[in-house]
Design an enzyme around this catalytic site. Sequence first.
Site: not given
Length: 324
Positions: A163, A90
């Site tokens: 992200y 992530h």
Amino acid sequence: SYAKDSNFFEIKKKNGYKTYFANNGYGAISPMFNPSGRFHKGVTYIAYQGPHEDPYVASYNHRKRKWTGPFKAGTSWLGSYWDGPKGDMHGKPAMIIDNEGYIHISFGGHGGDKRLLKHTPNNFGQVHHGNGGKQIHVRSQNPRDISSWKTMKESRLSPFGTYANFVKIGPRIFHTVRHGVHDSAWTIQRSMNNGRTFEKPIVVFDVNKNAKYNDSWYCTFRAKENSGKKKMLAVTCSYHPHRKFGKDAMERYNIYYMEMNIANRRWYNVKGKILPKGKRTRKWANKHTLVLKSQESKRFKYKYISPVAMDFDNKNRPHLLFNV
């Protein structure tokens, strides 16, 4: 130009050539971490996640046919817990190059570690229950030089995020993240001084909490640069109902699209209609920004839509690419 350059994917060694510059890069390329590479003044720069979840950068000079690096650009909090191909992806790095030639990297967050709450609240979402890392901003010490890096503590990018996307439109740099774990808002921070400092976050899509699940979004951002006098920041998302109890399902469905006029920060739908103000939850998005409804479609038996890739044609029409 890459196809014409036979040495683009080759790095010279004393005993010949190898067809890669690293064998320890982890995590597939995804439009949700964007850009991961830039071409600037004859050089291609590539950022990727390496050992211990740390960001690495390599560059290729096309005229000299020469690779440089890779160099480690920073240290990820996620590496203290995860590592290798089964690690946490992530916090993969996003990259941008400012108007002065400095290279910026944002990396390392999976929503944010709860230790961060001792110093600052997360006003836009929730932190990770385990090691959620920290969103970190680094910049090259010198323009177009990947050999040494500086942590930009003064830039005021939020430590809560995952992200990461960078979008550059003229002199403006926009940094976008999901501002925490699943049930968190997506936010934008803008810099007007080549990434030295960023303004406070503003919300793109918000979260509405329900009895059984909370709203969750998966978004990508791009510049709509050929729009005449209006400069637009475009976003497209898929939706995920994040379950509060039991095992969370993998459903991600529907495609949403809207774009922001960066001069007045007003949002428009795909037809160019000004969108009403208000909290941009799923209910609001279904009414104003839905462009593909897959949730109830018989065509999509498995309710999963991958992260959406986006670009524009020469008539400024958005094209969205995804797997189902």
